[in-house]
Design a protein around this motif. Structure first.
Motif, mmCIF file in Angstrom:
data_model
loop_
_atom_site.group_PDB
_atom_site.id
_atom_site.type_symbol
_atom_site.label_atom_id
_atom_site.label_comp_id
_atom_site.label_asym_id
_atom_site.label_seq_id
_atom_site.Cartn_x
_atom_site.Cartn_y
_atom_site.Cartn_z
ATOM 1 N N ALA A 25 0.828 -1.204 0.000
ATOM 2 C CA ALA A 25 0.000 0.000 0.000
ATOM 3 C C ALA A 25 0.866 1.259 0.000
ATOM 4 C CB ALA A 25 -0.926 -0.014 1.209
ATOM 5 N N LYS A 26 1.974 1.234 0.743
ATOM 6 C CA LYS A 26 2.868 2.390 0.752
ATOM 7 C C LYS A 26 3.513 2.613 -0.612
ATOM 8 C CE LYS A 26 5.652 3.616 3.665
ATOM 9 N NZ LYS A 26 6.691 4.014 4.512
ATOM 10 N N ALA A 27 3.773 1.548 -1.347
ATOM 11 C CA ALA A 27 4.355 1.695 -2.687
ATOM 12 C C ALA A 27 3.395 2.452 -3.607
ATOM 13 C CB ALA A 27 4.687 0.325 -3.271
ATOM 14 N N VAL A 28 2.119 2.163 -3.494
ATOM 15 C CA VAL A 28 1.129 2.884 -4.301
ATOM 16 C C VAL A 28 1.078 4.346 -3.873
ATOM 17 C CG1 VAL A 28 -1.327 3.072 -4.829
ATOM 18 C CG2 VAL A 28 -0.241 0.841 -4.810
ATOM 19 N N ALA A 29 1.049 4.595 -2.581
ATOM 20 C CA ALA A 29 1.008 5.971 -2.083
ATOM 21 C C ALA A 29 2.253 6.746 -2.504
ATOM 22 C CB ALA A 29 0.861 5.972 -0.572
ATOM 23 N N ASP A 30 3.404 6.104 -2.443
ATOM 24 C CA ASP A 30 4.649 6.769 -2.833
ATOM 25 C C ASP A 30 4.691 7.084 -4.327
ATOM 26 O OD1 ASP A 30 5.564 6.747 -0.238
ATOM 27 O OD2 ASP A 30 6.799 4.956 -0.498
ATOM 28 N N VAL A 32 2.289 8.195 -6.156
ATOM 29 C CA VAL A 32 1.556 9.422 -6.477
ATOM 30 C C VAL A 32 1.958 10.602 -5.605
ATOM 31 C CG1 VAL A 32 -0.452 8.233 -7.429
ATOM 32 C CG2 VAL A 32 -0.399 8.791 -5.002
ATOM 33 N N ARG A 33 2.755 10.354 -4.580
ATOM 34 C CA ARG A 33 3.137 11.421 -3.642
ATOM 35 C C ARG A 33 3.819 12.587 -4.352
ATOM 36 N NH1 ARG A 33 5.449 8.804 0.666
ATOM 37 N NH2 ARG A 33 3.544 9.173 1.803
ATOM 38 N N THR A 34 4.684 12.304 -5.305
ATOM 39 C CA THR A 34 5.435 13.384 -5.967
ATOM 40 C C THR A 34 4.591 14.195 -6.934
ATOM 41 O OG1 THR A 34 6.196 11.830 -7.649
ATOM 42 C CG2 THR A 34 7.642 12.191 -5.759
ATOM 43 N N SER A 35 3.372 13.753 -7.216
ATOM 44 C CA SER A 35 2.504 14.527 -8.104
ATOM 45 C C SER A 35 1.590 15.463 -7.322
ATOM 46 C CB SER A 35 1.656 13.582 -8.970
ATOM 47 O OG SER A 35 0.713 12.901 -8.171
ATOM 48 N N LEU A 36 1.724 15.485 -6.003
ATOM 49 C CA LEU A 36 0.844 16.275 -5.149
ATOM 50 C C LEU A 36 1.318 17.719 -5.045
ATOM 51 C CD1 LEU A 36 -1.564 16.172 -3.167
ATOM 52 C CD2 LEU A 36 0.060 15.614 -1.378
ATOM 53 N N VAL A 76 -6.325 2.274 -4.229
ATOM 54 C CA VAL A 76 -6.908 2.718 -5.498
ATOM 55 C C VAL A 76 -8.414 2.914 -5.326
ATOM 56 C CG1 VAL A 76 -7.312 2.091 -7.897
ATOM 57 C CG2 VAL A 76 -5.094 1.621 -6.863
ATOM 58 N N GLU A 77 -9.066 1.981 -4.644
ATOM 59 C CA GLU A 77 -10.499 2.098 -4.400
ATOM 60 C C GLU A 77 -10.806 3.273 -3.472
ATOM 61 O OE1 GLU A 77 -11.588 -1.735 -2.940
ATOM 62 O OE2 GLU A 77 -11.213 -2.705 -4.874
ATOM 63 N N LEU A 78 -9.944 3.526 -2.508
ATOM 64 C CA LEU A 78 -10.095 4.681 -1.625
ATOM 65 C C LEU A 78 -10.065 5.974 -2.433
ATOM 66 C CD1 LEU A 78 -10.081 5.835 1.322
ATOM 67 C CD2 LEU A 78 -7.600 5.802 1.136
ATOM 68 N N SER A 79 -9.153 6.043 -3.361
ATOM 69 C CA SER A 79 -9.041 7.214 -4.219
ATOM 70 C C SER A 79 -10.292 7.383 -5.085
ATOM 71 C CB SER A 79 -7.803 7.092 -5.100
ATOM 72 O OG SER A 79 -7.745 8.122 -6.037
ATOM 73 N N GLY A 87 -15.109 14.701 -5.292
ATOM 74 C CA GLY A 87 -14.667 15.197 -6.586
ATOM 75 C C GLY A 87 -13.251 15.738 -6.584
ATOM 76 N N ASP A 88 -12.572 15.688 -5.444
ATOM 77 C CA ASP A 88 -11.221 16.217 -5.342
ATOM 78 C C ASP A 88 -10.529 15.537 -4.158
ATOM 79 O OD1 ASP A 88 -9.057 17.773 -6.018
ATOM 80 O OD2 ASP A 88 -9.721 19.526 -4.901
ATOM 81 N N GLY A 89 -9.231 15.680 -4.070
ATOM 82 C CA GLY A 89 -8.491 15.140 -2.933
ATOM 83 C C GLY A 89 -8.093 13.696 -3.075
ATOM 84 N N THR A 90 -8.104 13.180 -4.298
ATOM 85 C CA THR A 90 -7.791 11.766 -4.496
ATOM 86 C C THR A 90 -6.340 11.454 -4.163
ATOM 87 O OG1 THR A 90 -7.379 12.211 -6.830
ATOM 88 C CG2 THR A 90 -9.569 11.432 -6.245
ATOM 89 N N THR A 91 -5.437 12.314 -4.557
ATOM 90 C CA THR A 91 -4.026 12.095 -4.253
ATOM 91 C C THR A 91 -3.773 12.284 -2.765
ATOM 92 O OG1 THR A 91 -3.451 12.910 -6.454
ATOM 93 C CG2 THR A 91 -1.679 12.787 -4.842
ATOM 94 N N SER A 92 -4.374 13.309 -2.201
ATOM 95 C CA SER A 92 -4.168 13.597 -0.777
ATOM 96 C C SER A 92 -4.611 12.447 0.106
ATOM 97 C CB SER A 92 -4.939 14.859 -0.380
ATOM 98 O OG SER A 92 -4.497 15.959 -1.111
ATOM 99 N N VAL A 93 -5.769 11.866 -0.188
ATOM 100 C CA VAL A 93 -6.267 10.780 0.649
ATOM 101 C C VAL A 93 -5.386 9.544 0.519
ATOM 102 C CG1 VAL A 93 -7.928 9.745 -0.971
ATOM 103 C CG2 VAL A 93 -8.387 9.698 1.459
ATOM 104 N N CYS A 94 -4.851 9.319 -0.650
ATOM 105 C CA CYS A 94 -3.957 8.180 -0.862
ATOM 106 C C CYS A 94 -2.634 8.387 -0.127
ATOM 107 C CB CYS A 94 -3.726 8.004 -2.360
ATOM 108 S SG CYS A 94 -2.792 6.545 -2.787
ATOM 109 N N VAL A 95 -2.079 9.578 -0.198
ATOM 110 C CA VAL A 95 -0.817 9.883 0.479
ATOM 111 C C VAL A 95 -1.014 9.846 1.994
ATOM 112 C CG1 VAL A 95 0.889 11.706 0.873
ATOM 113 C CG2 VAL A 95 0.156 11.164 -1.440
ATOM 114 N N MET A 96 -2.157 10.341 2.466
ATOM 115 C CA MET A 96 -2.432 10.331 3.898
ATOM 116 C C MET A 96 -2.563 8.896 4.422
ATOM 117 S SD MET A 96 -5.429 12.180 6.122
ATOM 118 C CE MET A 96 -5.531 13.450 4.910
ATOM 119 N N ALA A 97 -3.254 8.057 3.690
ATOM 120 C CA ALA A 97 -3.389 6.658 4.088
ATOM 121 C C ALA A 97 -2.027 5.961 4.088
ATOM 122 C CB ALA A 97 -4.349 5.920 3.150
ATOM 123 N N GLY A 98 -1.202 6.258 3.098
ATOM 124 C CA GLY A 98 0.146 5.690 3.069
ATOM 125 C C GLY A 98 0.985 6.151 4.244
ATOM 126 N N GLY A 99 0.821 7.411 4.636
ATOM 127 C CA GLY A 99 1.548 7.919 5.795
ATOM 128 C C GLY A 99 1.100 7.260 7.086
#
Length: 105
Positions: A25-30, A32-36, A76-79, A87-99
């Motif tokens: 799960a952290k690999a997925v979050a990482d 997209v992290r740099t696109s935030l 991915v499903e969380l996003s 309608g927004d915050g898809t990257t943020s929620v993924c990065v937050m969950a990874g953190g």
């Protein structure tokens, strides 16, 4: 009745599974992290049909990734759920969950 050796192996196996799930799960979050954010970097992806996609939208990146691991699929499903609800915050929620997962493991 189980002996101490069996109990130890069950605990070790359970811990290994949890660690593997957190790492996936952290690999997925990482990814997209740099696109935030306003200084987020674009990602270059080659799709199955050979087409090249350049984007910094986390929802697009995650939807185009071929994720096989069940724990990583949950991010991915969380996003996708975040996109549907807000309608927004898809990257943020993924990065937050990874953190949060990184803090556990």
């Amino acid at each position: 009745m189980t002996n101490r050796g069996d109990l130890y192996q069950e605990r070790t196996k359970g811990r290994d599974v949890r660690v593997a799930n957190i790492l996936a799960a952290k690999a997925v979050a990482d990814s997209v992290r740099t696109s935030l954010g306003p200084r987020g970097m674009d990602k270059l992806m080659q799709l199955e049909n050979g087409e090249v996609l350049i984007t910094n939208d986390g929802a697009t990146i995650l939807s185009k990734m071929k994720v096989m691991h069940p724990a990583a699929k949950m991010l991915v499903e969380l996003s996708q759920s975040q996109d549907i609800e807000a309608g927004d915050g898809t990257t943020s929620v993924c990065v937050m969950a990874g953190g949060l997962l990184g803090a556990c493991g």
